[in-house]
Write an enzyme that holds these catalytic residues in place. Structure first.
Site, PDB file in Angstrom:
ATOM      1  N   ARG A  72       0.800  -1.223   0.000  1.00 39.88           N
ATOM      2  CA  ARG A  72       0.000   0.000   0.000  1.00 39.88           C
ATOM      3  C   ARG A  72       0.834   1.276   0.000  1.00 39.88           C
ATOM      4  O   ARG A  72       0.346   2.325  -0.399  1.00 39.88           O
ATOM      5  CB  ARG A  72      -1.028  -0.053   1.127  1.00 39.88           C
ATOM      6  CG  ARG A  72      -2.085  -1.145   0.820  1.00 39.88           C
ATOM      7  CD  ARG A  72      -3.097  -1.333   1.910  1.00 39.88           C
ATOM      8  NE  ARG A  72      -2.593  -1.937   3.122  1.00 39.88           N
ATOM      9  CZ  ARG A  72      -2.422  -3.239   3.325  1.00 39.88           C
ATOM     10  NH1 ARG A  72      -2.710  -4.091   2.365  1.00 39.88           N
ATOM     11  NH2 ARG A  72      -1.984  -3.692   4.467  1.00 39.88           N
ATOM     12  N   GLU A 109       1.886  -7.120  13.936  1.00 50.27           N
ATOM     13  CA  GLU A 109       0.906  -7.272  15.001  1.00 50.27           C
ATOM     14  C   GLU A 109       0.368  -8.702  15.025  1.00 50.27           C
ATOM     15  O   GLU A 109      -0.011  -9.215  16.060  1.00 50.27           O
ATOM     16  CB  GLU A 109      -0.232  -6.276  14.755  1.00 50.27           C
ATOM     17  CG  GLU A 109      -1.118  -6.041  15.932  1.00 50.27           C
ATOM     18  CD  GLU A 109      -2.070  -4.876  15.715  1.00 50.27           C
ATOM     19  OE1 GLU A 109      -2.745  -4.530  16.678  1.00 50.27           O
ATOM     20  OE2 GLU A 109      -2.139  -4.329  14.608  1.00 50.27           O
TER      21      GLU A 109
END
Length: 191
Positions: A72, A109
């Protein structure tokens, strides 16, 4: 630092950017509130405003490299690079770049990953900006900083469209400034 705290407080573009980001609950695993910027890319005004805010910030800072994190960061980085007169350097997942590369592993994460950069992409002393869509733990940005600094670049700042007010991994950025446009939205904010 958030854009609203840096002269853009009350700027309606920030609200438009935030509202253009779709929240997808429990993706890619339970408990994650995924901030989907593909809906921002579909909104011409919000997409343009995002790029414009970054360009306004980095124009005149003598940045010669905009390094975009796969995937992205690739959506914002090239436009920013072209607008400020810098080159775009893709930081990719393993085995996606031809030629000799250096690698940097990092924790996410919800797992681990690795970034690679071609060794001839940056030169010693070049001033670099790292761009990505979101920062949570700081692991990806830390890996990007590591790649650029190993090749002698000076990382001026990291920039993300979305970020937590208290980036859990801010210490992982080794004191590098972090510029964020908006905070993550929760599902209840979408209705």
């Amino acid at each position: 630092m958030f854009a609203a705290e840096n002269g853009l407080k009350g700027d309606p573009r920030l609200q438009g950017i935030s509202q253009a980001i779709r929240v997808v609950p429990h993706f890619p695993k339970p408990g994650i509130m995924f901030q989907d910027i593909t809906t921002l890319l579909l909104d011409h005004k919000a997409f343009k405003d995002t790029v414009d805010i970054f360009v306004d910030r980095y124009r005149g800072m003598n940045i010669s490299v905009v390094a975009g994190v796969e995937a992205r960061g690739f959506m914002f980085g090239p436009s920013i690079a072209l607008s400020i007169g810098a080159k775009f350097v893709p930081l990719r997942k393993p085995r996606k770049l031809p030629g000799e590369v250096i690698s940097e592993a990092y924790d996410l994460e919800y797992g681990t990953d690795c970034l690679e950069m071609q060794i001839d992409a940056v030169k010693t002393g070049e001033r670099a900006l790292v761009i990505d869509d979101l920062v949570a733990t700081g692991g990806t940005l830390s890996a990007a900083i590591g790649l650029l600094e190993r090749m002698g670049a000076e990382v001026v700042e990291c920039a993300c469209v979305v970020g937590l007010r208290e980036v859990k991994g801010q210490r992982r950025l080794d004191g590098k400034p972090l510029y964020i446009l908006v905070e993550p939205r929760q599902l209840d904010e979408c209705f």
